[in-house]
Structure formats: C-alpha cells, structure tokens
Motif scaffolding. Sequence first.
Motif, PDB file in Angstrom:
ATOM      1  N   LEU A   7      38.859 -25.675 -13.491  1.00  0.00           N
ATOM      2  CA  LEU A   7      37.985 -27.055 -13.343  1.00  0.00           C
ATOM      3  C   LEU A   7      38.472 -27.318 -11.915  1.00  0.00           C
ATOM      4  O   LEU A   7      39.316 -26.887 -11.283  1.00  0.00           O
ATOM      5  CB  LEU A   7      38.343 -28.304 -13.950  1.00  0.00           C
ATOM      6  CG  LEU A   7      39.590 -28.583 -14.501  1.00  0.00           C
ATOM      7  CD1 LEU A   7      40.656 -29.205 -13.495  1.00  0.00           C
ATOM      8  CD2 LEU A   7      39.714 -28.973 -16.012  1.00  0.00           C
ATOM      9  N   ASN A  51      32.266 -22.759 -25.157  1.00  0.00           N
ATOM     10  CA  ASN A  51      32.393 -22.500 -23.679  1.00  0.00           C
ATOM     11  C   ASN A  51      32.042 -21.117 -23.366  1.00  0.00           C
ATOM     12  O   ASN A  51      32.279 -20.304 -22.475  1.00  0.00           O
ATOM     13  CB  ASN A  51      33.786 -22.508 -23.234  1.00  0.00           C
ATOM     14  CG  ASN A  51      34.351 -23.906 -23.471  1.00  0.00           C
ATOM     15  OD1 ASN A  51      33.600 -24.904 -23.523  1.00  0.00           O
ATOM     16  ND2 ASN A  51      35.705 -24.124 -23.610  1.00  0.00           N
ATOM     17  N   SER A  87      28.703 -23.981 -20.522  1.00  0.00           N
ATOM     18  CA  SER A  87      28.208 -24.828 -21.707  1.00  0.00           C
ATOM     19  C   SER A  87      27.635 -23.859 -22.594  1.00  0.00           C
ATOM     20  O   SER A  87      26.508 -23.355 -22.018  1.00  0.00           O
ATOM     21  CB  SER A  87      27.821 -25.922 -21.555  1.00  0.00           C
ATOM     22  OG  SER A  87      27.354 -26.503 -22.641  1.00  0.00           O
ATOM     23  N   ARG A 122      24.134 -32.392 -14.741  1.00  0.00           N
ATOM     24  CA  ARG A 122      23.738 -30.881 -14.754  1.00  0.00           C
ATOM     25  C   ARG A 122      24.411 -30.209 -15.791  1.00  0.00           C
ATOM     26  O   ARG A 122      25.642 -30.327 -15.834  1.00  0.00           O
ATOM     27  CB  ARG A 122      23.915 -30.102 -13.599  1.00  0.00           C
ATOM     28  CG  ARG A 122      23.165 -30.711 -12.306  1.00  0.00           C
ATOM     29  CD  ARG A 122      23.384 -30.015 -10.993  1.00  0.00           C
ATOM     30  NE  ARG A 122      24.677 -30.383 -10.590  1.00  0.00           N
ATOM     31  CZ  ARG A 122      25.159 -29.980  -9.657  1.00  0.00           C
ATOM     32  NH1 ARG A 122      24.534 -29.381  -8.605  1.00  0.00           N
ATOM     33  NH2 ARG A 122      26.841 -30.050  -9.214  1.00  0.00           N
ATOM     34  N   THR A 159      33.570 -31.595 -17.518  1.00  0.00           N
ATOM     35  CA  THR A 159      34.367 -31.231 -16.300  1.00  0.00           C
ATOM     36  C   THR A 159      35.103 -32.360 -15.446  1.00  0.00           C
ATOM     37  O   THR A 159      34.253 -33.330 -15.644  1.00  0.00           O
ATOM     38  CB  THR A 159      33.743 -30.037 -15.508  1.00  0.00           C
ATOM     39  OG1 THR A 159      34.390 -29.532 -14.717  1.00  0.00           O
ATOM     40  CG2 THR A 159      32.400 -30.979 -15.049  1.00  0.00           C
ATOM     41  N   ALA A 204      38.407 -29.594 -18.601  1.00  0.00           N
ATOM     42  CA  ALA A 204      37.258 -29.063 -18.427  1.00  0.00           C
ATOM     43  C   ALA A 204      36.890 -28.488 -19.791  1.00  0.00           C
ATOM     44  O   ALA A 204      37.830 -27.774 -20.365  1.00  0.00           O
ATOM     45  CB  ALA A 204      36.660 -28.315 -17.408  1.00  0.00           C
ATOM     46  N   THR A 247      28.235 -31.557 -19.222  1.00  0.00           N
ATOM     47  CA  THR A 247      27.542 -31.638 -18.096  1.00  0.00           C
ATOM     48  C   THR A 247      28.406 -32.121 -17.215  1.00  0.00           C
ATOM     49  O   THR A 247      29.546 -32.314 -17.496  1.00  0.00           O
ATOM     50  CB  THR A 247      26.616 -33.000 -18.067  1.00  0.00           C
ATOM     51  OG1 THR A 247      27.169 -34.178 -18.821  1.00  0.00           O
ATOM     52  CG2 THR A 247      25.398 -32.426 -19.233  1.00  0.00           C
ATOM     53  N   ASP A 248      28.192 -32.077 -15.730  1.00  0.00           N
ATOM     54  CA  ASP A 248      28.869 -32.459 -14.522  1.00  0.00           C
ATOM     55  C   ASP A 248      28.717 -33.791 -14.165  1.00  0.00           C
ATOM     56  O   ASP A 248      27.967 -34.314 -14.853  1.00  0.00           O
ATOM     57  CB  ASP A 248      28.990 -31.357 -13.506  1.00  0.00           C
ATOM     58  CG  ASP A 248      27.520 -31.219 -13.128  1.00  0.00           C
ATOM     59  OD1 ASP A 248      26.672 -32.266 -13.093  1.00  0.00           O
ATOM     60  OD2 ASP A 248      27.338 -30.160 -12.336  1.00  0.00           O
ATOM     61  N   THR A 304      26.527 -27.283 -17.743  1.00  0.00           N
ATOM     62  CA  THR A 304      27.820 -26.624 -16.817  1.00  0.00           C
ATOM     63  C   THR A 304      27.283 -24.981 -17.318  1.00  0.00           C
ATOM     64  O   THR A 304      26.870 -24.832 -18.124  1.00  0.00           O
ATOM     65  CB  THR A 304      29.116 -26.919 -17.442  1.00  0.00           C
ATOM     66  OG1 THR A 304      29.486 -26.535 -18.590  1.00  0.00           O
ATOM     67  CG2 THR A 304      29.548 -28.286 -16.952  1.00  0.00           C
ATOM     68  N   ASP A 305      27.794 -24.135 -16.228  1.00  0.00           N
ATOM     69  CA  ASP A 305      27.616 -22.780 -16.723  1.00  0.00           C
ATOM     70  C   ASP A 305      28.152 -22.474 -17.930  1.00  0.00           C
ATOM     71  O   ASP A 305      27.700 -21.665 -18.422  1.00  0.00           O
ATOM     72  CB  ASP A 305      28.156 -21.718 -15.374  1.00  0.00           C
ATOM     73  CG  ASP A 305      27.201 -21.908 -14.361  1.00  0.00           C
ATOM     74  OD1 ASP A 305      25.868 -22.245 -14.411  1.00  0.00           O
ATOM     75  OD2 ASP A 305      27.653 -21.541 -13.072  1.00  0.00           O
TER      76      ASP A 305
END
Length: 583
Positions: free
Chosen positions: A144, A337, A370, A365, A390, A407, A360-361, A367-368
């Motif tokens: 993170l 993850n 998730s 958005r 995160t 994160a 989400t961030d 996260t990649d």
Amino acid sequence: MGAKIISAILWCVVFSVSALPVSAKAAEVAPQLRAVLARSVPDEKIPVIATLSRSEELVAQARGFGRKHRDSLVRELKERSQRGRAELEGFLRKYGIEDATELWLINGIALQADPKTLAALSEHPAVDTLYFDETRQLSPEPRLSFPVHGWNISQVGAYELWDMGHSGAGAVVAVLDSGVDLEHPDLGSRWRGPADVGWFDPYDDSPEPFDQIIQADPESPDSQLGHGTAVTGIIVAGDEFGLPLGMAPDSKWIAARIFGPDNTSSSSKIIKALEWTLDPNEDGNTADAADIVNNSWGIVVEDDQNGIEPERCIETYRRAIQGLKTAGVAVVAAAGNSGPDPFTSESPGNYPEVLAVGATDDEKRVTDFSARGPSACDDGVYPQLVAPGTMIMTTNATAVSNYVTVAGTSFSAAHLSGALALLRGAFPDVDMAAIEDALLVSAVDLGVSEPDNSYGHGLIDVPAAYDHLLTPVLAAPTNGAMVDGPEVTLRWEQLHDSRGYPLSAQVRIATDDDFSEATNVTASAASSTSLLWAGAAGLFLCSPLSRRRTRSGRIVRTLLIVIALGFGMPACGGGGGGGGGGR
C-alpha cells in the motif's frame, strides 16, 4: 483480503479412488477429499469432516428465524447433532475412532481415519457428505501507499451517526482471525469478556485474547502485523491515537483464534469457531451470541496437480453459516485479493448467505486487487458491497507497533462489520437481516448502473441505511388506521433523516395484496393527519415501507396499504405530518 486461504495437499502416494464406492446410498465425497485419497497410502490417517443428514426445513429458514427463537434453535441443533452422533457410535467403536469432535452447528463430526475406514463411513446411511479437513494458510496482504487519516470513516458516513449519538453501543462483533491484542489501549476496554464468553482458542486454550505476529509481506521484514488486531481496530477502536480509528467505538468485540502458531488452520477448527459465536459458553443461552461475525479470510483452492479444476465454491462452511443466519446473526466476509480478473470469488464470501465486501480507494474506485464476480456458488453479483480497503490506519499488535497502515479486502470487510454495529446500536430491536438489507438498498451505486461484479450494490452509506430503517410509527388506533364510513384516517410520527431533515412519505393504497391497481398519495408535514378515502369501510392492513433509490439519487419510500373490503377509492386526501412519513 487479509487472510486468503490456500488449501494445502500433503499427500503424494497414489491410491485408487475406488476405495470410495459409488452407489445410490453412498455419501457425497467432496472433490478435494477424492484428490487426497487418490494419493494416499492404506494406513494413512486422513482428517475429514462428516456431515450427517441435514434438516432441509432448517436450511429453508436461513433468513427468517431471528433472535427471538435463538435459544430454541440452538437446543434443536444440539439435540439433532446428539441423535446423529448416537447413530454413528457403533461405527466409531468398531473402527477404534476415539477422538471424533462433534460439530453441532453443521450436524457433523471431525475425525481421522484410513482410506478403508472412510470407504465404510461413506456407505453409512447417516452420513450425508464427506469433506477433507483441509489445512488453511493465512496469506500476505497487498502492499500500500501512505495513509490519509480518517478518510475511510468519513467516506462511509460513520461520523454522521456519531453526531446523532449512535456509536455502536449494545452491539457485539465476533472477529474470527489470528487473535486480538487485549493489551492494546484502543481495544482492551472494548472486549466483551470474560474469557468464557469473549475468547475462543482451539490451539492453546489461552486464558485471554492475544494476537500472533505474521509477516504481511514476505519480501518486507518490516511488515509485521497482528492481522486480527488490525481488523478489530477498524471495527471498534477508540481515539487513543489522538484521532478516531474505529467505525463503532462503543460496540464490543469478542474473538476466536482460527489461525494457529504457524498461521494455518483447519476446516474443523473454523467450523468450531463459527459454532462458538452462537453459544460462546455452551450453556444453551444465546444472550451472549454475537450480532455480527467478521471473517477477513477466504479460500482459494489451487490446482492440485491431479488434473482437477480449481474450485471457487467450497461448501465446507456453508451449513455452519446457514445456522448463524437462521439465528439472526449477520455474517461478513472479505471478497478476496485475487482481482482484477472476473470469476475470482472466494468462499465463504460467495455463499448467498454472506455479505462479501470488495475494496475501494479514497476516490471510490475499486482496487486492482479486489476480487470480482460473478459468484461461483450461485452466479450472483459478487461482491455484495464495497468499502475502503487501502491506505487504512488502524491498530497493530503492541509487540510490533501500536498502529499500522494496511490494505486488503480484509479491512474492507471490517468497515461493513463496523457499519452493521453502528446500525445495530441505533436500532436494537430491528432484525439483523433488515439492517443488512438496508445497507444493500442504500449503497452508493458506482460503476455501471445497477449491481455489478466489481462494485456489487455499491459503496456502503451508513446514514442512507439509517434513513432506510426509519419506519413511521403509526399512532392511532392500534393498527394505525381510524375507519369511519368512507373515511380512513392515518396518523404517524414525524421523523427526520440522519441529517435532521423531515421525511416525506408516499402512501400507496389498494384493495388487493399484490397492488396491481393502486393509488399513490404523497404525504408531507402540511397538516396533523393524512386522510385516505375509501368507498366503504373494511379491514385495513399495512406492510413496512418499501424503499428505492432512483439513478439520480432521489429516494422514494412507500407505505403499502391494503383496504381489504373497500369497493373503490374515488378520491384521496393528502397531508401528513403531525405525523410524517418515510424517505
């Protein structure tokens, strides 16, 4: 997701799968157990979980039993389990099995036996399914960036409930994880002790909670983490740090240590922990049960090199979770993850009974990392919801450092558990199922319109869920309606939303219970009563408010009214208030 779990297959000698015969009467044998048996040797002791004949009636109640009948449910589950165990006693004695563990929540037992014994067990008429009692591994978290304190709590609206005096008092959250550091200044006073109702350690039977240290990133020696402590901090931590950290700081936590000294677990220990959350001291009185169970872990089954496709829907824990849901307990799980690819759901998050949470961030958005849906268990939307995952500041095991930045969807799940605790404190008499539904329908729709397999129903919005749970209290007479000839008078309390604004309502009336021909009346705070005119007096029935959010964000709440003996409704009078309505 903090504790991703990977199944570990420890046997490598080939043994014929024909040791488990297939017949109309044979128990179902889970694929992972078949894979293990294919590589076993004749004298090898293989750990298994045997579930006995299930009660379909109990499963069918998985969202409707509730807290009121929880004691009788637990009594029924335990009695059913004892009857099942009695049916197997002769078998266990015959094969010299003396250390079988009863798993009453799933009507099953955990035991170790050689392949020949398991073949006989699969033919026993009382046995429904055989699972491999797998070893589970607590896995690393994603890396993170630097934190911005408090953005996560603000993003989901927790501060607004605090301002109204709701901070989770009365709610109890069970954290199934690596343990929790009782010595932490932000957590110690929030433990719902004593140990017999607040702590479960199937490994060392330790007298009070503690957390074991893991290395969150194998490539970073400085990434030591008390995983369960970090999860618990997001749910309940106070402000000893100088700024608030937890979602519901007046709620209480209890904890089960499901990962042992080497950061591994077994399926049977996880099931015992789920069982423990419903009746911690095993006295049959469930007043000490948790309201919410947080599972910041999940299962990823890798290809076992035996030509078997990896499974994404692992049913091993589903009966246990169905039992908790039947008892009115909310069950939350990390989505995983393993994103950003689709079809990366993990169990138990992909069970229909569980609220799976993606990450989400700070810009809302996904996260990649998730995990994405659809669910491998029912092809449904996955995850159900998203929450910050995160750049999160939270508590850490004090042997390392008091605070840490984390994160992962493990910590997104903790936000939802904290949100459920806030709403449980605000609405102590409302069923957890209704609180879960409120969070689903009020979530902020992100991504494409309608629920999708990246954001689910959307970002949790605690104030909006609070608003959804505000149902007008009908005041007079007992059923809320005053019927006098053709005139029906409806009166209710004026309520306000989480921001202090008066609510308005839409009243929908009809003479049939499917509302195929209905009339809408919008009621405001303009007068002391709302008058509804019907062609004739009749039986007056009402249901709870339904609620929908339009794409533009406008919220409509509707009170559904049936006038059972009415002969038509030529006119309707507005008004509302002295009274109020719903939003």
